[in-house]
Design an enzyme around this catalytic site. Structure first.
Site, PDB file in Angstrom:
ATOM      1  N   HIS A 102       6.277 -12.148  10.229  1.00  0.00           N
ATOM      2  CA  HIS A 102       4.874 -12.063  10.614  1.00  0.00           C
ATOM      3  C   HIS A 102       4.121 -13.328  10.238  1.00  0.00           C
ATOM      4  O   HIS A 102       3.318 -13.851  11.015  1.00  0.00           O
ATOM      5  CB  HIS A 102       4.212 -10.855   9.953  1.00  0.00           C
ATOM      6  CG  HIS A 102       4.549  -9.549  10.597  1.00  0.00           C
ATOM      7  ND1 HIS A 102       4.297  -9.284  11.926  1.00  0.00           N
ATOM      8  CD2 HIS A 102       5.110  -8.417  10.093  1.00  0.00           C
ATOM      9  CE1 HIS A 102       4.686  -8.061  12.219  1.00  0.00           C
ATOM     10  NE2 HIS A 102       5.186  -7.515  11.124  1.00  0.00           N
TER      11      HIS A 102
ATOM     12  N   ILE B  93       0.840  -1.198   0.000  1.00  0.00           N
ATOM     13  CA  ILE B  93       0.000   0.000   0.000  1.00  0.00           C
ATOM     14  C   ILE B  93       0.875   1.249   0.000  1.00  0.00           C
ATOM     15  O   ILE B  93       2.047   1.183   0.393  1.00  0.00           O
ATOM     16  CB  ILE B  93      -0.958   0.036   1.218  1.00  0.00           C
ATOM     17  CG1 ILE B  93      -0.150   0.153   2.527  1.00  0.00           C
ATOM     18  CG2 ILE B  93      -1.860  -1.196   1.235  1.00  0.00           C
ATOM     19  CD1 ILE B  93      -0.992   0.418   3.756  1.00  0.00           C
TER      20      ILE B  93
ATOM     21  N   GLU C 119       5.956   3.391   4.861  1.00  0.00           N
ATOM     22  CA  GLU C 119       7.217   2.894   4.290  1.00  0.00           C
ATOM     23  C   GLU C 119       7.406   3.387   2.854  1.00  0.00           C
ATOM     24  O   GLU C 119       8.505   3.793   2.466  1.00  0.00           O
ATOM     25  CB  GLU C 119       7.242   1.364   4.321  1.00  0.00           C
ATOM     26  CG  GLU C 119       7.372   0.769   5.705  1.00  0.00           C
ATOM     27  CD  GLU C 119       8.767   0.902   6.269  1.00  0.00           C
ATOM     28  OE1 GLU C 119       9.719   1.054   5.475  1.00  0.00           O
ATOM     29  OE2 GLU C 119       8.911   0.863   7.504  1.00  0.00           O
TER      30      GLU C 119
ATOM     31  N   HIS D 118      -0.245  -6.545   7.021  1.00  0.00           N
ATOM     32  CA  HIS D 118       0.592  -5.930   8.058  1.00  0.00           C
ATOM     33  C   HIS D 118      -0.180  -4.850   8.800  1.00  0.00           C
ATOM     34  O   HIS D 118      -0.286  -4.865  10.021  1.00  0.00           O
ATOM     35  CB  HIS D 118       1.865  -5.342   7.443  1.00  0.00           C
ATOM     36  CG  HIS D 118       2.831  -4.835   8.467  1.00  0.00           C
ATOM     37  ND1 HIS D 118       2.711  -3.599   9.060  1.00  0.00           N
ATOM     38  CD2 HIS D 118       3.928  -5.414   9.003  1.00  0.00           C
ATOM     39  CE1 HIS D 118       3.694  -3.435   9.931  1.00  0.00           C
ATOM     40  NE2 HIS D 118       4.457  -4.515   9.909  1.00  0.00           N
TER      41      HIS D 118
ATOM     42  N   LEU E  29       4.082  -9.367   0.805  1.00  0.00           N
ATOM     43  CA  LEU E  29       4.925  -9.773  -0.311  1.00  0.00           C
ATOM     44  C   LEU E  29       5.642 -11.074  -0.008  1.00  0.00           C
ATOM     45  O   LEU E  29       5.736 -11.963  -0.862  1.00  0.00           O
ATOM     46  CB  LEU E  29       5.955  -8.673  -0.621  1.00  0.00           C
ATOM     47  CG  LEU E  29       6.847  -8.948  -1.836  1.00  0.00           C
ATOM     48  CD1 LEU E  29       6.052  -8.777  -3.130  1.00  0.00           C
ATOM     49  CD2 LEU E  29       8.063  -8.033  -1.824  1.00  0.00           C
TER      50      LEU E  29
END
Length: 261
Positions: free
Chosen positions: A206, A86, A90, A145, A201
């Protein structure tokens, strides 16, 4: 003819196998579609870079280091493609840090993240829905995330809403919608069995720990405690040819805009 470089930027991952299947595979897809350009890579996470160098003896550039290298090699055109999901915090850091280099090249553009336009959302939604054939009591729960510091946190809620009625759900680790909300929706929809996939990705930290592990706080464990039967799938989005081609498409759009200026 101007000498052209493509810089592919991602957060990075310390998991070598998923790095090969996702980041490297996407870089190769881009290289195959742009055979006249030389492809470089960079990771934004300093923690990831240090751990890769320590554990694997591999040195990977930061975005600034990569651009300095590209500039020193005499490239006149630089096209950057972000592998972010998105346009969040970052991604904006990448744009902010790299934009000053634009003056050093005849052509310089930065391609957009995976979810940017309405068309992106529709295409990705259709891709996710088509990934699995589900029984009436089965669902797929994707783990995104999430971001709590940028208006882009709404991206995940938007895609989750677009998935309504398909037995595909999207929650996030660090923002909204959260696991509690998605579990309540699945119970209301009569779901008994849940397939867990990362909406990231890579299938990295996680996915392995927060999603699929037996840790009491993982999504896998919390779902089981709530009565769901679970099957985790450690498959990053970057393994998909469709997702790879979405990034290729975004880079084409960015290059076209630069050429037509």
């Amino acid at each position: 003819m101007s000498k052209t470089a493509i810089l592919v930027i991602s957060f990075g991952t310390t998991y070598p196998e998923t790095r090969k299947k996702t980041i490297k595979a996407t870089e190769e897809a881009i290289a195959n579609k742009f055979p006249d350009a030389d492809v470089f890579e960079a990771f934004t996470s300093n923690v990831v870079l240090k751990r890769i160098e320590k554990n694997e003896g591999i040195q990977i550039d930061t975005p600034s280091e990569a651009i300095e290298k590209i500039r020193s090699l005499g490239y006149q055109q630089l096209f950057v493609q972000s592998l972010h999901i998105i346009p969040g915090h970052e991604y904006h850091l990448v744009v902010k840090s790299l934009s000053p280099y634009a003056k050093d090249f005849e052509k310089f553009v930065i391609g957009k993240p995976l979810l940017t336009s309405l068309v992106d959302y529709r295409d990705v939604k259709n891709y996710l829905v088509g990934m699995n054939d589900l029984a009436d009591d089965e669902a797929v729960l994707f783990m995104g995330h999430g971001t709590a510091t940028d208006i882009a946190f709404t991206a995940y809620g938007c895609l989750d809403h677009m998935l309504m009625g398909t037995r595909n759900y999207l929650g996030t680790v660090e923002s909204w919608p959260d696991l509690k909300m998605e579990m309540a929706r699945m119970k209301s929809d009569g779901i008994k069995k849940v397939h867990l996939f990362p909406f990231m990705l890579v299938a990295g930290n996680h996915a392995n720990k927060d999603m699929a592990s037996d840790d009491k706080n993982s999504w896998n464990s919390q779902l089981q405690k709530a009565g769901f039967e679970t099957t985790p799938h450690l498959v990053g989005l970057g393994e998909s040819e469709f997702i790879q081609n979405q990034f290729v498409k975004h880079l084409r759009v960015a290059i076209r805009s630069a050429v037509n200026e």
